[in-house]
Design a protein around this motif. Structure first.
Motif, PDB file in Angstrom:
ATOM      1  N   MET A   6       0.840  -1.207   0.000  1.00  0.00           N
ATOM      2  CA  MET A   6       0.000   0.000   0.000  1.00  0.00           C
ATOM      3  C   MET A   6       0.876   1.258   0.000  1.00  0.00           C
ATOM      4  N   GLN A   7       1.959   1.258   0.779  1.00  0.00           N
ATOM      5  CA  GLN A   7       2.884   2.393   0.791  1.00  0.00           C
ATOM      6  C   GLN A   7       3.538   2.568  -0.578  1.00  0.00           C
ATOM      7  N   VAL A   8       3.967   1.462  -1.163  1.00  0.00           N
ATOM      8  CA  VAL A   8       4.607   1.502  -2.479  1.00  0.00           C
ATOM      9  C   VAL A   8       3.651   2.097  -3.507  1.00  0.00           C
ATOM     10  N   LEU A   9       2.419   1.644  -3.519  1.00  0.00           N
ATOM     11  CA  LEU A   9       1.454   2.143  -4.497  1.00  0.00           C
ATOM     12  C   LEU A   9       1.206   3.640  -4.320  1.00  0.00           C
ATOM     13  N   ALA A  10       1.132   4.103  -3.079  1.00  0.00           N
ATOM     14  CA  ALA A  10       0.947   5.538  -2.832  1.00  0.00           C
ATOM     15  C   ALA A  10       2.149   6.324  -3.354  1.00  0.00           C
ATOM     16  N   LEU A  11       3.344   5.801  -3.159  1.00  0.00           N
ATOM     17  CA  LEU A  11       4.555   6.469  -3.645  1.00  0.00           C
ATOM     18  C   LEU A  11       4.613   6.458  -5.169  1.00  0.00           C
ATOM     19  N   LEU A  12       4.192   5.364  -5.773  1.00  0.00           N
ATOM     20  CA  LEU A  12       4.181   5.291  -7.240  1.00  0.00           C
ATOM     21  C   LEU A  12       3.233   6.321  -7.838  1.00  0.00           C
ATOM     22  N   GLU A  13       2.113   6.558  -7.172  1.00  0.00           N
ATOM     23  CA  GLU A  13       1.167   7.572  -7.658  1.00  0.00           C
ATOM     24  C   GLU A  13       1.801   8.949  -7.707  1.00  0.00           C
ATOM     25  N   ARG A  14       2.782   9.188  -6.841  1.00  0.00           N
ATOM     26  CA  ARG A  14       3.484  10.475  -6.809  1.00  0.00           C
ATOM     27  C   ARG A  14       4.793  10.429  -7.605  1.00  0.00           C
ATOM     28  N   ASN A  15       5.015   9.330  -8.335  1.00  0.00           N
ATOM     29  CA  ASN A  15       6.258   9.129  -9.084  1.00  0.00           C
ATOM     30  C   ASN A  15       7.481   9.185  -8.187  1.00  0.00           C
ATOM     31  N   ASP A  16       7.336   8.766  -6.952  1.00  0.00           N
ATOM     32  CA  ASP A  16       8.428   8.734  -5.993  1.00  0.00           C
ATOM     33  C   ASP A  16       8.970   7.306  -5.962  1.00  0.00           C
ATOM     34  N   VAL A  17       9.771   6.982  -6.967  1.00  0.00           N
ATOM     35  CA  VAL A  17      10.250   5.621  -7.150  1.00  0.00           C
ATOM     36  C   VAL A  17      11.704   5.640  -7.592  1.00  0.00           C
ATOM     37  N   ARG A  18      12.418   4.616  -7.169  1.00  0.00           N
ATOM     38  CA  ARG A  18      13.800   4.407  -7.596  1.00  0.00           C
ATOM     39  C   ARG A  18      13.928   2.949  -7.997  1.00  0.00           C
ATOM     40  N   GLY A  68       0.481  -9.976 -20.613  1.00  0.00           N
ATOM     41  CA  GLY A  68      -0.239 -10.781 -19.635  1.00  0.00           C
ATOM     42  C   GLY A  68       0.584 -11.884 -19.010  1.00  0.00           C
ATOM     43  N   ASN A  69       1.895 -11.889 -19.256  1.00  0.00           N
ATOM     44  CA  ASN A  69       2.767 -12.907 -18.680  1.00  0.00           C
ATOM     45  C   ASN A  69       3.156 -12.533 -17.251  1.00  0.00           C
ATOM     46  N   PRO A  70       3.311 -13.544 -16.384  1.00  0.00           N
ATOM     47  CA  PRO A  70       3.617 -13.259 -14.985  1.00  0.00           C
ATOM     48  C   PRO A  70       5.029 -12.711 -14.790  1.00  0.00           C
ATOM     49  N   VAL A  71       5.135 -11.779 -13.856  1.00  0.00           N
ATOM     50  CA  VAL A  71       6.416 -11.208 -13.455  1.00  0.00           C
ATOM     51  C   VAL A  71       6.376 -11.081 -11.937  1.00  0.00           C
ATOM     52  N   HIS A  72       7.416 -11.549 -11.281  1.00  0.00           N
ATOM     53  CA  HIS A  72       7.560 -11.329  -9.849  1.00  0.00           C
ATOM     54  C   HIS A  72       8.389 -10.069  -9.650  1.00  0.00           C
ATOM     55  N   VAL A  73       7.914  -9.197  -8.775  1.00  0.00           N
ATOM     56  CA  VAL A  73       8.584  -7.927  -8.501  1.00  0.00           C
ATOM     57  C   VAL A  73       8.769  -7.795  -6.997  1.00  0.00           C
ATOM     58  N   VAL A  74       9.977  -7.446  -6.585  1.00  0.00           N
ATOM     59  CA  VAL A  74      10.217  -7.140  -5.181  1.00  0.00           C
ATOM     60  C   VAL A  74      10.255  -5.624  -5.043  1.00  0.00           C
ATOM     61  N   TRP A  75       9.302  -5.113  -4.252  1.00  0.00           N
ATOM     62  CA  TRP A  75       9.196  -3.688  -3.952  1.00  0.00           C
ATOM     63  C   TRP A  75       9.617  -3.482  -2.510  1.00  0.00           C
ATOM     64  N   GLY A  76      10.296  -2.374  -2.233  1.00  0.00           N
ATOM     65  CA  GLY A  76      10.703  -2.093  -0.871  1.00  0.00           C
ATOM     66  C   GLY A  76      10.663  -0.616  -0.537  1.00  0.00           C
ATOM     67  N   ILE A  77      10.811  -0.357   0.744  1.00  0.00           N
ATOM     68  CA  ILE A  77      10.936   0.997   1.281  1.00  0.00           C
ATOM     69  C   ILE A  77      12.224   0.986   2.108  1.00  0.00           C
ATOM     70  N   PRO A  78      13.130   1.941   1.908  1.00  0.00           N
ATOM     71  CA  PRO A  78      14.385   1.932   2.670  1.00  0.00           C
ATOM     72  C   PRO A  78      14.139   1.975   4.176  1.00  0.00           C
ATOM     73  N   ARG A  79      14.945   1.208   4.927  1.00  0.00           N
ATOM     74  CA  ARG A  79      14.822   1.169   6.385  1.00  0.00           C
ATOM     75  C   ARG A  79      14.991   2.567   6.958  1.00  0.00           C
ATOM     76  N   GLY A  80      14.107   2.898   7.872  1.00  0.00           N
ATOM     77  CA  GLY A  80      14.178   4.178   8.545  1.00  0.00           C
ATOM     78  C   GLY A  80      13.680   5.349   7.717  1.00  0.00           C
ATOM     79  N   ALA A  81      13.087   5.071   6.566  1.00  0.00           N
ATOM     80  CA  ALA A  81      12.589   6.135   5.688  1.00  0.00           C
ATOM     81  C   ALA A  81      11.145   5.832   5.303  1.00  0.00           C
ATOM     82  N   SER A  82      10.497   6.817   4.737  1.00  0.00           N
ATOM     83  CA  SER A  82       9.125   6.618   4.272  1.00  0.00           C
ATOM     84  C   SER A  82       9.039   6.709   2.757  1.00  0.00           C
TER      85      SER A  82
END
Length: 107
Positions: A6-18, A68-82
């Motif tokens: 949920m945090q990742v999706l909110a950040l993606l909406e703001r284009n806050d991604v690395r 439509g092919n499956p892809v596994h994605v690992v999403w994260g948030i840096p420790r100690g950050a939002s």
């Protein structure tokens, strides 16, 4: 849905991604387009959660590419950050290692 996703999706909406260097390497190795992953994240399904991972909370999600092919994605948030959302890695799961729906590992 997991708190981390949920945090990742909110950040993606703001284009806050690395995208990590490893993530770029894996995307290229499996011929996965960054836009497919970014645009498809809203439909991601949680496969596994790692809330106490040493580098920060992360989640393994099942997404689909433009075909439509499956892809596994690992999403994260840096420790100690939002922020930002970090695409740690992405890969095409091998069917012999996963159940047919790619949501559970085979024993």
């Amino acid at each position: 849905m997991s708190d981390t996703l949920m945090q990742v999706l909110a950040l993606l909406e703001r284009n806050d991604v690395r995208i990590s260097d490893h993530g770029y390497d894996e995307l290229a190795a499996d011929d996965i387009y960054v836009n497919d992953i970014l645009n498809g994240a809203q439909k991601a399904v949680v496969v596994e959660e790692y809330p106490t991972y040493q580098k920060g909370p992360c989640v393994l999600a099942l997404q689909k590419d433009r075909n439509g092919n499956p892809v596994h994605v690992v999403w994260g948030i840096p420790r100690g950050a939002s922020r930002p959302a970090v695409l740690v890695t992405a890969y095409r799961p091998e069917s012999k290692a996963w159940t047919e729906d790619f949501l559970r590992r085979r024993l």
